[in-house]
Design a protein around this motif. Sequence first.
Motif, PDB file in Angstrom:
ATOM      1  N   PRO A  84      -2.339  -4.632  -2.377  1.00 16.30           N
ATOM      2  CA  PRO A  84      -2.589  -4.199  -0.993  1.00 16.30           C
ATOM      3  C   PRO A  84      -1.285  -3.795  -0.315  1.00 16.30           C
ATOM      4  N   ARG A 116      -6.647   4.014  -2.177  1.00 18.71           N
ATOM      5  CA  ARG A 116      -7.263   2.713  -1.955  1.00 18.71           C
ATOM      6  C   ARG A 116      -7.103   2.241  -0.505  1.00 18.71           C
ATOM      7  N   GLN A 117      -6.127   2.816   0.221  1.00 25.32           N
ATOM      8  CA  GLN A 117      -5.814   2.279   1.547  1.00 25.32           C
ATOM      9  C   GLN A 117      -6.341   3.133   2.707  1.00 25.32           C
TER      10      GLN A 117
END
Length: 240
Positions: free
Chosen positions: A68, A130-131
């Motif tokens: 993340p 993904r973010q």
Amino acid sequence: MIVESYRRLAYAQKGHARGAPAYSVYVNRRLGRVLAAGAHGAGLTPNQVSLISAAHSFAAIVLIAVAPAGVWTGLIVALLLVLGYAWDSADGQVARLRGGGSVQGEWLDHFIDALKISSLHVAVLVGLYRQVPPEQAWVLVIPALFAIIASTTFTAMLLNDALKGKHSVRSTHERGGGTLLRSLLVVPTDFGLVCLVFVLWGWMPAFLVAYGLLMLAGAGFLGLAAVKWFREMGVLEAER
């Protein structure tokens, strides 16, 4: 022995490549000198040092792609990339302490560099995918373009050196020093700056601005350099 190796490196340094950017010359090489002295004292070979460099760099690349985005992730990624780049400088310095490098070692160094340069920006693309929310998917164009620019620049430089060497002409990376002003002017194209920009990975808007500006600087450099290199190849052709 480590202190002695460090002192010996002060007299065994090659002149930096003409046009080498400031971070690579004045920061990364000095970090590499410290690591090289320690590696030589530990009995490591240049190829082992190259693999240590790769381990740091690719650990960072994996984190960019799968972890993340956050402040601590960015700091760890930047540190790993900086160390990977410093170890990349150290392998050649270890080779000089041991009396010279090898063709096999040079191949390994370039192979790792080529893989690192392309995969770093692909990892950014995956990490951003993904973010970022779907409405901001346009930002994925930035790492895609950066991957093309970086890999093309690296390949072109290697090709220039190969063709010039074939014609006994000074290579693109001829070791002949260079001015401080020139080194500062090309700082935006420095891989070391790309490593450092990941400290902003936890502040995505700031990262995208800084990373995007570096991509544009790389594109501008490649465009100008390609014209120069093409003309130089024309001169080689004319002299055959």
